[in-house]
Scaffold this motif. Structure first.
Motif, PDB file in Angstrom:
ATOM      1  N   SER A   1       0.846  -1.190   0.000  1.00  0.00           N
ATOM      2  CA  SER A   1       0.000   0.000   0.000  1.00  0.00           C
ATOM      3  C   SER A   1       0.876   1.232   0.000  1.00  0.00           C
ATOM      4  O   SER A   1       2.015   1.211   0.495  1.00  0.00           O
ATOM      5  CB  SER A   1      -0.941   0.001   1.211  1.00  0.00           C
ATOM      6  OG  SER A   1      -0.208   0.046   2.406  1.00  0.00           O
ATOM      7  N   LEU A   2       0.340   2.304  -0.570  1.00  0.00           N
ATOM      8  CA  LEU A   2       1.103   3.533  -0.739  1.00  0.00           C
ATOM      9  C   LEU A   2       0.151   4.710  -0.591  1.00  0.00           C
ATOM     10  O   LEU A   2      -0.926   4.718  -1.197  1.00  0.00           O
ATOM     11  CB  LEU A   2       1.762   3.557  -2.118  1.00  0.00           C
ATOM     12  CG  LEU A   2       2.524   4.811  -2.534  1.00  0.00           C
ATOM     13  CD1 LEU A   2       3.744   5.002  -1.639  1.00  0.00           C
ATOM     14  CD2 LEU A   2       2.952   4.713  -3.995  1.00  0.00           C
ATOM     15  N   THR A   3       0.557   5.690   0.199  1.00  0.00           N
ATOM     16  CA  THR A   3      -0.232   6.916   0.357  1.00  0.00           C
ATOM     17  C   THR A   3       0.606   8.102  -0.061  1.00  0.00           C
ATOM     18  O   THR A   3       1.751   8.239   0.385  1.00  0.00           O
ATOM     19  CB  THR A   3      -0.700   7.090   1.810  1.00  0.00           C
ATOM     20  OG1 THR A   3      -1.504   5.968   2.190  1.00  0.00           O
ATOM     21  CG2 THR A   3      -1.535   8.353   1.953  1.00  0.00           C
ATOM     22  N   VAL A   4       0.085   8.921  -0.940  1.00  0.00           N
ATOM     23  CA  VAL A   4       0.783  10.118  -1.394  1.00  0.00           C
ATOM     24  C   VAL A   4      -0.177  11.300  -1.324  1.00  0.00           C
ATOM     25  O   VAL A   4      -1.403  11.115  -1.285  1.00  0.00           O
ATOM     26  CB  VAL A   4       1.337   9.970  -2.828  1.00  0.00           C
ATOM     27  CG1 VAL A   4       2.329   8.811  -2.908  1.00  0.00           C
ATOM     28  CG2 VAL A   4       0.214   9.786  -3.834  1.00  0.00           C
ATOM     29  N   TRP A   5       0.398  12.504  -1.304  1.00  0.00           N
ATOM     30  CA  TRP A   5      -0.417  13.717  -1.357  1.00  0.00           C
ATOM     31  C   TRP A   5      -0.736  14.034  -2.809  1.00  0.00           C
ATOM     32  O   TRP A   5       0.016  13.687  -3.734  1.00  0.00           O
ATOM     33  CB  TRP A   5       0.328  14.887  -0.726  1.00  0.00           C
ATOM     34  CG  TRP A   5       0.563  14.745   0.742  1.00  0.00           C
ATOM     35  CD1 TRP A   5       1.711  14.370   1.358  1.00  0.00           C
ATOM     36  CD2 TRP A   5      -0.393  14.989   1.778  1.00  0.00           C
ATOM     37  NE1 TRP A   5       1.540  14.356   2.724  1.00  0.00           N
ATOM     38  CE2 TRP A   5       0.257  14.742   3.013  1.00  0.00           C
ATOM     39  CE3 TRP A   5      -1.726  15.407   1.806  1.00  0.00           C
ATOM     40  CZ2 TRP A   5      -0.378  14.880   4.240  1.00  0.00           C
ATOM     41  CZ3 TRP A   5      -2.368  15.542   3.029  1.00  0.00           C
ATOM     42  CH2 TRP A   5      -1.694  15.282   4.222  1.00  0.00           C
ATOM     43  N   GLU A   6      -1.838  14.687  -2.991  1.00  0.00           N
ATOM     44  CA  GLU A   6      -2.212  15.164  -4.318  1.00  0.00           C
ATOM     45  C   GLU A   6      -1.076  15.989  -4.909  1.00  0.00           C
ATOM     46  O   GLU A   6      -0.496  16.833  -4.236  1.00  0.00           O
ATOM     47  CB  GLU A   6      -3.482  16.006  -4.239  1.00  0.00           C
ATOM     48  CG  GLU A   6      -3.988  16.512  -5.576  1.00  0.00           C
ATOM     49  CD  GLU A   6      -5.313  17.260  -5.435  1.00  0.00           C
ATOM     50  OE1 GLU A   6      -5.883  17.297  -4.324  1.00  0.00           O
ATOM     51  OE2 GLU A   6      -5.793  17.786  -6.456  1.00  0.00           O
ATOM     52  N   GLY A   7      -0.743  15.729  -6.156  1.00  0.00           N
ATOM     53  CA  GLY A   7       0.326  16.451  -6.829  1.00  0.00           C
ATOM     54  C   GLY A   7       1.674  15.750  -6.792  1.00  0.00           C
ATOM     55  O   GLY A   7       2.567  16.077  -7.586  1.00  0.00           O
ATOM     56  N   GLU A   8       1.846  14.808  -5.879  1.00  0.00           N
ATOM     57  CA  GLU A   8       3.119  14.075  -5.795  1.00  0.00           C
ATOM     58  C   GLU A   8       3.170  12.983  -6.871  1.00  0.00           C
ATOM     59  O   GLU A   8       2.169  12.638  -7.486  1.00  0.00           O
ATOM     60  CB  GLU A   8       3.289  13.442  -4.415  1.00  0.00           C
ATOM     61  CG  GLU A   8       3.505  14.453  -3.306  1.00  0.00           C
ATOM     62  CD  GLU A   8       3.803  13.783  -1.973  1.00  0.00           C
ATOM     63  OE1 GLU A   8       4.498  14.394  -1.147  1.00  0.00           O
ATOM     64  OE2 GLU A   8       3.333  12.641  -1.764  1.00  0.00           O
ATOM     65  N   THR A   9       4.365  12.428  -7.053  1.00  0.00           N
ATOM     66  CA  THR A   9       4.536  11.290  -7.951  1.00  0.00           C
ATOM     67  C   THR A   9       4.505   9.990  -7.144  1.00  0.00           C
ATOM     68  O   THR A   9       5.282   9.823  -6.209  1.00  0.00           O
ATOM     69  CB  THR A   9       5.863  11.390  -8.719  1.00  0.00           C
ATOM     70  OG1 THR A   9       5.827  12.537  -9.564  1.00  0.00           O
ATOM     71  CG2 THR A   9       6.071  10.135  -9.577  1.00  0.00           C
ATOM     72  N   ALA A  10       3.610   9.106  -7.515  1.00  0.00           N
ATOM     73  CA  ALA A  10       3.528   7.788  -6.887  1.00  0.00           C
ATOM     74  C   ALA A  10       4.364   6.809  -7.704  1.00  0.00           C
ATOM     75  O   ALA A  10       4.295   6.813  -8.945  1.00  0.00           O
ATOM     76  CB  ALA A  10       2.084   7.315  -6.819  1.00  0.00           C
ATOM     77  N   ILE A  11       5.134   5.989  -7.001  1.00  0.00           N
ATOM     78  CA  ILE A  11       5.981   5.004  -7.680  1.00  0.00           C
ATOM     79  C   ILE A  11       5.629   3.613  -7.181  1.00  0.00           C
ATOM     80  O   ILE A  11       5.740   3.319  -5.990  1.00  0.00           O
ATOM     81  CB  ILE A  11       7.479   5.284  -7.438  1.00  0.00           C
ATOM     82  CG1 ILE A  11       7.835   6.680  -7.973  1.00  0.00           C
ATOM     83  CG2 ILE A  11       8.336   4.207  -8.125  1.00  0.00           C
ATOM     84  CD1 ILE A  11       9.265   7.103  -7.684  1.00  0.00           C
ATOM     85  N   LEU A  12       5.190   2.771  -8.094  1.00  0.00           N
ATOM     86  CA  LEU A  12       4.781   1.414  -7.784  1.00  0.00           C
ATOM     87  C   LEU A  12       5.766   0.463  -8.470  1.00  0.00           C
ATOM     88  O   LEU A  12       6.076   0.632  -9.647  1.00  0.00           O
ATOM     89  CB  LEU A  12       3.362   1.148  -8.296  1.00  0.00           C
ATOM     90  CG  LEU A  12       2.192   1.834  -7.588  1.00  0.00           C
ATOM     91  CD1 LEU A  12       2.218   3.343  -7.745  1.00  0.00           C
ATOM     92  CD2 LEU A  12       0.868   1.277  -8.096  1.00  0.00           C
TER      93      LEU A  12
END
Lengths: 112, 113
Positions: free
Chosen positions: A10-21
């Motif tokens: 699971s991964l939580t990021v803020w709006e506008g950030e880059t999520a890396i899976l």
């Protein structure tokens, strides 16, 4: 045996950030790598895919980076939006047989 | 756009009972698939088919049978349901000539008591 591994679970990021899976696989014979996106209560849907002859594939905010030597790939979601909150599955196949093997998925949450 | 439908959407069954899950696709795809989805395991392939009259074993076929009576319909059959078969089941269709994309239905939630 787990042929496809995804991280993180699971991964939580803020709006506008880059999520890396991240995704890794074991069998070097695989040459087709789709990512599927699944919203709660729905079936998965193809998001973006790459063939092993390429090392990068872009589609809007979504980019796959592929490292054939290390048998790893990653999905980058730029400028993450709350609407991107979903489960993302990495899958592998040998081109032409249409038989996919899925990873266990990464649950992404994007906080406004 | 691809259209895959599943019925029922929810099912409660008793241990030892027979359960049939149905799938219909209007894409005229040759290939159809049945998966189950469980937390921590992602989607696992149970059975698949290359066309009417054909069924093939996937990665976890034990306890399941499949039937493909026509291009459009693909059924998954649990002859003797067990609590371990409680899961969400997805049907998908695809055509290798269409770039390997699989189109999934909305899923059937099965609870075996």
């Amino acid at each position: 045996q787990q042929q496809v591994r995804q991280s993180p679970q699971s991964l939580t990021v803020w709006e506008g950030e880059t999520a890396i899976l991240n995704c890794s696989y074991e069998n070097s014979a695989f040459d087709y790598f789709p990512w599927y996106q699944q919203f709660p209560g729905e079936g998965p849907a193809l998001l973006i895919s790459i063939l092993s002859v390429s090392n990068k594939k872009e589609d809007g905010r979504f980019t796959i980076f592929f490292n054939k030597r290390e048998k790893k790939l990653s999905l980058h979601i730029a400028d993450s939006q709350p609407g991107d909150s979903a489960t993302y599955f990495c899958a592998v196949a040998t081109g032409g047989n249409n038989k996919l093997t899925f990873g266990q998925g990464t649950v992404l949450s994007v906080i406004p | 756009e691809a259209a895959v439908t599943q019925s029922p959407r929810n099912k409660v069954a008793v241990t030892g009972g027979k359960v049939t899950l149905s799938c219909n696709q209007t894409n005229n795809h040759n290939n159809m698939y049945w998966y189950r989805q469980d937390t921590g395991h992602g989607l696992r392939l149970i059975h698949y088919s290359y066309g009417a009259g054909s069924t093939e074993k996937g990665d976890i076929p034990d306890g399941y049978k499949a039937s493909r009576p026509s291009q459009e319909n693909f059924s998954l059959i649990l002859e003797l349901a067990t609590p371990s078969q409680t899961s969400v089941y997805f049907c998908a269709s695809g055509d290798p000539g269409g770039g390997d994309t699989q189109y999934f239905g909305p899923g059937t939630r099965l609870l075996v008591l």
